[in-house]
Design a protein around this motif. Structure first.
Motif, PDB file in Angstrom:
ATOM      1  N   SER A 185      17.922   7.790   9.519  1.00  0.00           N
ATOM      2  CA  SER A 185      18.415   6.661   8.750  1.00  0.00           C
ATOM      3  C   SER A 185      17.350   6.090   7.820  1.00  0.00           C
ATOM      4  CB  SER A 185      18.895   5.563   9.697  1.00  0.00           C
ATOM      5  OG  SER A 185      17.780   4.992  10.391  1.00  0.00           O
ATOM      6  N   LEU A 186      17.782   5.118   7.011  1.00  0.00           N
ATOM      7  CA  LEU A 186      16.847   4.413   6.139  1.00  0.00           C
ATOM      8  C   LEU A 186      15.783   3.712   6.968  1.00  0.00           C
ATOM      9  CD1 LEU A 186      16.077   3.419   3.268  1.00  0.00           C
ATOM     10  CD2 LEU A 186      17.606   1.479   3.663  1.00  0.00           C
ATOM     11  N   ASP A 187      16.171   3.089   8.055  1.00  0.00           N
ATOM     12  CA  ASP A 187      15.196   2.424   8.924  1.00  0.00           C
ATOM     13  C   ASP A 187      14.221   3.433   9.526  1.00  0.00           C
ATOM     14  OD1 ASP A 187      16.213  -0.079   8.435  1.00  0.00           O
ATOM     15  OD2 ASP A 187      17.439  -0.159  10.254  1.00  0.00           O
ATOM     16  N   ASP A 188      14.732   4.605   9.912  1.00  0.00           N
ATOM     17  CA  ASP A 188      13.845   5.653  10.448  1.00  0.00           C
ATOM     18  C   ASP A 188      12.811   6.056   9.396  1.00  0.00           C
ATOM     19  OD1 ASP A 188      15.215   5.807  12.900  1.00  0.00           O
ATOM     20  OD2 ASP A 188      16.625   7.302  12.107  1.00  0.00           O
ATOM     21  N   ALA A 189      13.276   6.221   8.171  1.00  0.00           N
ATOM     22  CA  ALA A 189      12.380   6.646   7.094  1.00  0.00           C
ATOM     23  C   ALA A 189      11.309   5.594   6.826  1.00  0.00           C
ATOM     24  CB  ALA A 189      13.183   6.914   5.823  1.00  0.00           C
ATOM     25  N   LEU A 190      11.701   4.334   6.782  1.00  0.00           N
ATOM     26  CA  LEU A 190      10.740   3.277   6.502  1.00  0.00           C
ATOM     27  C   LEU A 190       9.764   3.087   7.651  1.00  0.00           C
ATOM     28  CD1 LEU A 190      13.098   0.704   4.758  1.00  0.00           C
ATOM     29  CD2 LEU A 190      11.354   2.137   3.684  1.00  0.00           C
ATOM     30  N   ASP A 191      10.236   3.234   8.878  1.00  0.00           N
ATOM     31  CA  ASP A 191       9.335   3.142  10.034  1.00  0.00           C
ATOM     32  C   ASP A 191       8.294   4.250   9.989  1.00  0.00           C
ATOM     33  OD1 ASP A 191      10.644   0.927  11.018  1.00  0.00           O
ATOM     34  OD2 ASP A 191      11.808   2.025  12.526  1.00  0.00           O
ATOM     35  N   LEU A 192       8.722   5.459   9.637  1.00  0.00           N
ATOM     36  CA  LEU A 192       7.789   6.581   9.562  1.00  0.00           C
ATOM     37  C   LEU A 192       6.788   6.365   8.422  1.00  0.00           C
ATOM     38  CD1 LEU A 192       6.787   9.295  10.502  1.00  0.00           C
ATOM     39  CD2 LEU A 192       8.619  10.394   9.191  1.00  0.00           C
ATOM     40  N   ALA A 193       7.256   5.882   7.286  1.00  0.00           N
ATOM     41  CA  ALA A 193       6.355   5.618   6.166  1.00  0.00           C
ATOM     42  C   ALA A 193       5.312   4.577   6.538  1.00  0.00           C
ATOM     43  CB  ALA A 193       7.159   5.148   4.952  1.00  0.00           C
ATOM     44  N   TYR A 194       5.716   3.522   7.236  1.00  0.00           N
ATOM     45  CA  TYR A 194       4.771   2.479   7.631  1.00  0.00           C
ATOM     46  C   TYR A 194       3.747   3.026   8.614  1.00  0.00           C
ATOM     47  CZ  TYR A 194       3.018  -2.166   8.757  1.00  0.00           C
ATOM     48  OH  TYR A 194       2.203  -3.261   8.932  1.00  0.00           O
ATOM     49  N   ALA A 195       4.193   3.877   9.532  1.00  0.00           N
ATOM     50  CA  ALA A 195       3.254   4.490  10.477  1.00  0.00           C
ATOM     51  C   ALA A 195       2.220   5.328   9.742  1.00  0.00           C
ATOM     52  CB  ALA A 195       4.010   5.347  11.488  1.00  0.00           C
ATOM     53  N   MET A 196       2.657   6.129   8.773  1.00  0.00           N
ATOM     54  CA  MET A 196       1.750   7.016   8.050  1.00  0.00           C
ATOM     55  C   MET A 196       0.776   6.258   7.174  1.00  0.00           C
ATOM     56  SD  MET A 196       4.547   9.938   7.014  1.00  0.00           S
ATOM     57  CE  MET A 196       3.398  10.927   6.060  1.00  0.00           C
ATOM     58  N   LEU A 197       1.230   5.171   6.580  1.00  0.00           N
ATOM     59  CA  LEU A 197       0.425   4.464   5.584  1.00  0.00           C
ATOM     60  C   LEU A 197      -0.419   3.335   6.168  1.00  0.00           C
ATOM     61  CD1 LEU A 197       3.088   4.298   2.755  1.00  0.00           C
ATOM     62  CD2 LEU A 197       0.907   5.515   2.622  1.00  0.00           C
ATOM     63  N   VAL A 198       0.027   2.728   7.261  1.00  0.00           N
ATOM     64  CA  VAL A 198      -0.646   1.533   7.765  1.00  0.00           C
ATOM     65  C   VAL A 198      -1.052   1.670   9.227  1.00  0.00           C
ATOM     66  CG1 VAL A 198      -0.497  -0.968   8.049  1.00  0.00           C
ATOM     67  CG2 VAL A 198       0.670   0.127   6.118  1.00  0.00           C
ATOM     68  N   GLU A 199      -0.098   1.920  10.104  1.00  0.00           N
ATOM     69  CA  GLU A 199      -0.379   1.902  11.537  1.00  0.00           C
ATOM     70  C   GLU A 199      -1.327   3.021  11.961  1.00  0.00           C
ATOM     71  OE1 GLU A 199       3.447   2.078  13.352  1.00  0.00           O
ATOM     72  OE2 GLU A 199       3.734  -0.116  13.310  1.00  0.00           O
ATOM     73  N   ASN A 200      -1.003   4.244  11.591  1.00  0.00           N
ATOM     74  CA  ASN A 200      -1.839   5.372  12.034  1.00  0.00           C
ATOM     75  C   ASN A 200      -3.268   5.309  11.502  1.00  0.00           C
ATOM     76  OD1 ASN A 200       0.434   6.261  13.347  1.00  0.00           O
ATOM     77  ND2 ASN A 200       0.813   8.000  12.003  1.00  0.00           N
ATOM     78  N   PRO A 201      -3.465   5.024  10.210  1.00  0.00           N
ATOM     79  CA  PRO A 201      -4.845   4.927   9.732  1.00  0.00           C
ATOM     80  C   PRO A 201      -5.677   3.917  10.519  1.00  0.00           C
ATOM     81  CG  PRO A 201      -3.352   5.049   7.873  1.00  0.00           C
ATOM     82  CD  PRO A 201      -2.490   4.934   9.094  1.00  0.00           C
ATOM     83  N   ILE A 202      -5.114   2.755  10.809  1.00  0.00           N
ATOM     84  CA  ILE A 202      -5.866   1.739  11.546  1.00  0.00           C
ATOM     85  C   ILE A 202      -6.095   2.193  12.993  1.00  0.00           C
ATOM     86  CG2 ILE A 202      -5.751  -0.589  12.501  1.00  0.00           C
ATOM     87  CD1 ILE A 202      -6.506  -0.595   9.600  1.00  0.00           C
ATOM     88  N   GLN A 203      -5.086   2.766  13.628  1.00  0.00           N
ATOM     89  CA  GLN A 203      -5.208   3.150  15.032  1.00  0.00           C
ATOM     90  C   GLN A 203      -6.130   4.361  15.219  1.00  0.00           C
ATOM     91  OE1 GLN A 203      -1.272   3.605  16.666  1.00  0.00           O
ATOM     92  NE2 GLN A 203      -0.719   1.480  16.267  1.00  0.00           N
ATOM     93  N   ILE A 204      -6.104   5.295  14.258  1.00  0.00           N
ATOM     94  CA  ILE A 204      -6.868   6.530  14.441  1.00  0.00           C
ATOM     95  C   ILE A 204      -8.313   6.377  13.988  1.00  0.00           C
ATOM     96  CG2 ILE A 204      -7.041   8.962  13.728  1.00  0.00           C
ATOM     97  CD1 ILE A 204      -3.925   8.895  13.459  1.00  0.00           C
ATOM     98  N   VAL A 205      -8.535   5.756  12.845  1.00  0.00           N
ATOM     99  CA  VAL A 205      -9.896   5.707  12.308  1.00  0.00           C
ATOM    100  C   VAL A 205     -10.534   4.323  12.368  1.00  0.00           C
ATOM    101  CG1 VAL A 205      -9.536   7.710  10.832  1.00  0.00           C
ATOM    102  CG2 VAL A 205      -9.112   5.423   9.909  1.00  0.00           C
ATOM    103  N   GLY A 206      -9.893   3.407  13.018  1.00  0.00           N
ATOM    104  CA  GLY A 206     -10.589   2.148  13.277  1.00  0.00           C
ATOM    105  C   GLY A 206     -10.190   1.038  12.330  1.00  0.00           C
TER     106      GLY A 206
END
Length: 432
Positions: A408-429
């Motif tokens: 869904s649209l919500d699935d797509a936006l959640d994945l985009a936010y993870a890739m752009l914001v959440e994962n970078p902060i969680q993985i590299v500090g």
């Protein structure tokens, strides 16, 4: 392409804050002073030099003349993504339309850029307008970090000096000055690495990183063998390729030891061939192997399962290899789209590879590799559009594909936010 759906996704993705995990920004002077700084970026001098080769060097010490030279050649590159970045900077920040970029207007463009970029409030205005939340830096082991605003800038340690340079006397002398004693033993090297990590950690360190040469290999090396090579280097003996490869493998492991001890990632940027083009402009002499491999890193990735390895590659074949490595290895994270792969065609392909096979928690969407903060917004917008297109395609396919569940649209936006914001902060500090 469903342009309506792509536009809807892009609009919401573009509103997400920017976390840029790899730049070459100088935190003491993070913004351009004028358009000459922007045009001195090697992508522009490379393209102009390639389109109409010039034997004389570009006038980097004369920004006004450099601007006239580049503006006079822009008609050769109007179809390129690098031109698109420049026009975005011009329109968004300077209010100058593309049609105004003519040789006759070069002086006026320079004057306008000085007016905007020379403002005392330009840094704050820029990051607010662009939505930049955090910028990761590229720092040498002896860089001055005092006064760095760690709420916005994150220092990241480049480790090439320990891996590739230390066998040269001049490099060891510089390192010894930082350590406070000559570098004569592997214990001295370990002490300098530890001292450096502690200093960087005090400023919120992101990660250790290397832009490694094509063909680098990792394997176990004893302290005794490493000391033998270091001693021979100090004595002025001629070292062969085997010695240098062995030292590089030893040093890579010592950096991984420090990453493990301080719980910091080790960012691998794999496969550069340096100084290939003898007639290139500054920073425009490097290429890569069409067929490279991550296999040389197998030992490192196996020996340090508790260290995270964000990884960027250049060659298409290595892109598929990176996806496969991230598929089966828990400690490998595809990181951005680097250098020659940092353009829409390559991004589109790599995005689809990664979205099809790599867990969502492991995807680090993008980094700009920017030298000035002004470049971050146009580069991220390029990526965000390709991400919107890839996610829109997945949404559409999920409605008709016999094996795909609804996306869904919500699935797509959640994945985009993870890739752009959440994962970078969680993985590299950054480190806390």
């Amino acid at each position: 392409m469903n342009t309506t759906l792509v536009s809807e996704l892009y609009e919401q993705i573009d509103a997400m804050p920017i976390v840029d995990i790899h730049t070459h920004v100088n935190w003491k002077a993070p913004t351009a002073r004028h358009i000459g700084d922007i045009l001195s970026y090697h992508y522009y001098t490379e393209l102009v030099n390639s389109a109409a080769f010039r034997e004389d060097p570009f006038p980097f010490d004369d920004p006004q003349q450099l601007t006239r030279d580049i503006v006079g050649s822009l008609h050769h590159i109007r179809h390129t993504v690098q031109y698109d970045w420049l026009m975005s900077i011009s329109h968004e920040f300077l209010g100058i339309a593309p049609w105004e970029w003519t040789p006759e207007n070069a002086n006026a463009i320079m004057a306008r850029s000085v007016e905007v970029m020379g403002s005392d409030s330009w840094f704050e205005e820029l990051i607010a307008q662009a939505g930049i939340e955090r910028v990761y830096l590229t720092n040498q082991y002896d860089d001055d970090l005092e006064g760095l605003d760690s709420s916005f800038f994150t220092p990241c340690l480049r480790i090439e000096p320990f891996v590739l340079d230390i066998l040269r006397a001049q490099a060891r002398e510089r390192m010894g000055a930082v350590l406070g004693r000559p570098i004569t033993t592997t214990n001295d090297v370990a002490a300098l690495v530890e001292q450096t990590f502690r200093r960087f950690m005090a400023h919120g360190m992101g990660y250790a990183a290397i832009s490694s040469p094509a063909g680098l290999r990792t394997f176990a090396v004893s302290d005794q063998d490493a000391q033998r090579i270091l001693t021979r280097a100090i004595e002025g003996a001629e070292l062969d390729d085997s010695d240098r490869r062995t030292w590089a493998a030893y040093a890579m492991a010592r950096i991984a030891d420090a990453c493990r001890a301080h719980r910091r990632p080790f960012h691998l940027m794999i496969g550069v061939n340096r100084d290939v083009y003898a007639h290139g402009v500054p920073s425009g002499t490097d290429l890569f192997d069409s067929v490279n491999s991550m296999r040389g890193y197998d030992w490192l990735l196996n020996a340090y399962p508790d260290v995270q390895f964000p990884t960027a590659v250049l060659a298409d074949t290595t892109g598929l290899e990176l996806v496969a490595a991230a598929w089966i290895r828990h400690n490998v994270y595809p990181s951005g789209h680097w250098w020659y792969a940092n353009q829409p065609t390559e991004i589109a392909r790599e995005l689809r590879r990664r979205l099809d096979t790599v867990p969502s928690t492991k995807l680090i969407g993008y980094f700009s590799d920017a030298y000035y903060l002004e470049f971050i917004l146009p580069k991220f917008r390029m990526y965000k559009f390709e991400l919107a297109a890839a996610l829109a395609e997945r949404m559409e396919r999920s409605t008709v594909h016999p094996n795909m569940t609804s996306f869904s649209l919500d699935d797509a936006l959640d994945l985009a936010y993870a890739m752009l914001v959440e994962n970078p902060i969680q993985i590299v500090g950054p480190a806390h």
